[in-house]
Enzyme design. Sequence first.
Site, PDB file in Angstrom:
ATOM      1  N   ALA A  14      21.157  -7.979  13.764  1.00  0.00           N
ATOM      2  CA  ALA A  14      20.486  -7.117  15.379  1.00  0.00           C
ATOM      3  C   ALA A  14      21.240  -5.357  15.591  1.00  0.00           C
ATOM      4  O   ALA A  14      20.999  -5.256  16.718  1.00  0.00           O
ATOM      5  CB  ALA A  14      21.086  -7.870  16.201  1.00  0.00           C
ATOM      6  N   TYR A 154       9.068 -13.837   0.327  1.00  0.00           N
ATOM      7  CA  TYR A 154       9.444 -13.585   1.559  1.00  0.00           C
ATOM      8  C   TYR A 154       8.266 -14.784   2.676  1.00  0.00           C
ATOM      9  O   TYR A 154       8.923 -15.519   3.039  1.00  0.00           O
ATOM     10  CB  TYR A 154       8.591 -12.255   2.027  1.00  0.00           C
ATOM     11  CG  TYR A 154       9.158 -11.907   4.207  1.00  0.00           C
ATOM     12  CD1 TYR A 154       9.815 -11.562   4.311  1.00  0.00           C
ATOM     13  CD2 TYR A 154       7.922 -11.559   4.562  1.00  0.00           C
ATOM     14  CE1 TYR A 154      10.236 -11.194   5.783  1.00  0.00           C
ATOM     15  CE2 TYR A 154       8.066 -11.573   5.606  1.00  0.00           C
ATOM     16  CZ  TYR A 154       8.928 -11.356   6.230  1.00  0.00           C
ATOM     17  OH  TYR A 154       9.665 -10.705   7.709  1.00  0.00           O
ATOM     18  N   LYS A 158      10.068 -17.774   4.930  1.00  0.00           N
ATOM     19  CA  LYS A 158       9.471 -18.138   6.310  1.00  0.00           C
ATOM     20  C   LYS A 158       8.721 -19.180   6.217  1.00  0.00           C
ATOM     21  O   LYS A 158       8.986 -19.743   7.518  1.00  0.00           O
ATOM     22  CB  LYS A 158       8.463 -16.336   6.153  1.00  0.00           C
ATOM     23  CG  LYS A 158       9.372 -15.318   6.590  1.00  0.00           C
ATOM     24  CD  LYS A 158      10.056 -15.532   7.627  1.00  0.00           C
ATOM     25  CE  LYS A 158      11.017 -13.976   7.679  1.00  0.00           C
ATOM     26  NZ  LYS A 158      11.765 -14.454   8.930  1.00  0.00           N
TER      27      LYS A 158
END
Length: 253
Positions: A14, A154, A158
Amino acid sequence: MTTTTTRIAIVTGAARGIGAGVSKRLAADGVAVAVLDLDEAACQAAVAEIEDAGGRAIAVGADVADEEAVKASVEKVVAELGEPTILVNNAGVIRDNLLFKMSTADWDTVMSVHLRGAFLMTRAVQRYMTEAGWGRIVNLSSTSALGNRGQANYAAAKAGIQGFTKTLAIELGKYGVTANAIAPGFIETEMIMATAERMGMTFEDFKAYAVREIPVGRGGRPADIAHAVSFFTSEDAGYVSGQVLYVAGGPKA
């Protein structure tokens, strides 16, 4: 928010980009936010922006793939903000390469941050959700889950996030906990800028190339993802669970 209870959220990855955008949106929604990233100091800018706007936030440094670091980070959130009932698993890295060039380390790093990280964070936080009888989990997937050249690691991670999300929805639903995934398309972040640089392209040329294939005719922004997270984590979204929302400017699946 429609409740007098202040919800506590943890958003991973974040310090910048999508994670920072999500943190600021949740704070604007009245949620107290733990802004978590690998480098605690890097989270301070997002925290300051939230506080300047009248929100409540803390910076937390942790490697989401490290079991003990995850435990300590959640304990810090509980001590300084309260018991978290919203979790946004956004932390991620890329180590792109064609399969025959991809190292085992590149595979393991991506799997560790995305999948192990989401697992460890969710396992640590779910107890507070089930005890409260209310919880919201949002996991960040990607359109790459459908397959993307140079991203075997990736894409697999995902896609795994989507299966993980659906299983959480099944297991935790009876406790008032929902779990959903968001699969962003082309979002204008520092990670995308780094990808363009690695490919020897200017960001503007890279973006122009990508936008040609996007029906709405523009790239996405962190705020687009934050808006979707805001919906999934809202009080009124309790009957939406186990879903994957593609936020990509057009149909993907």
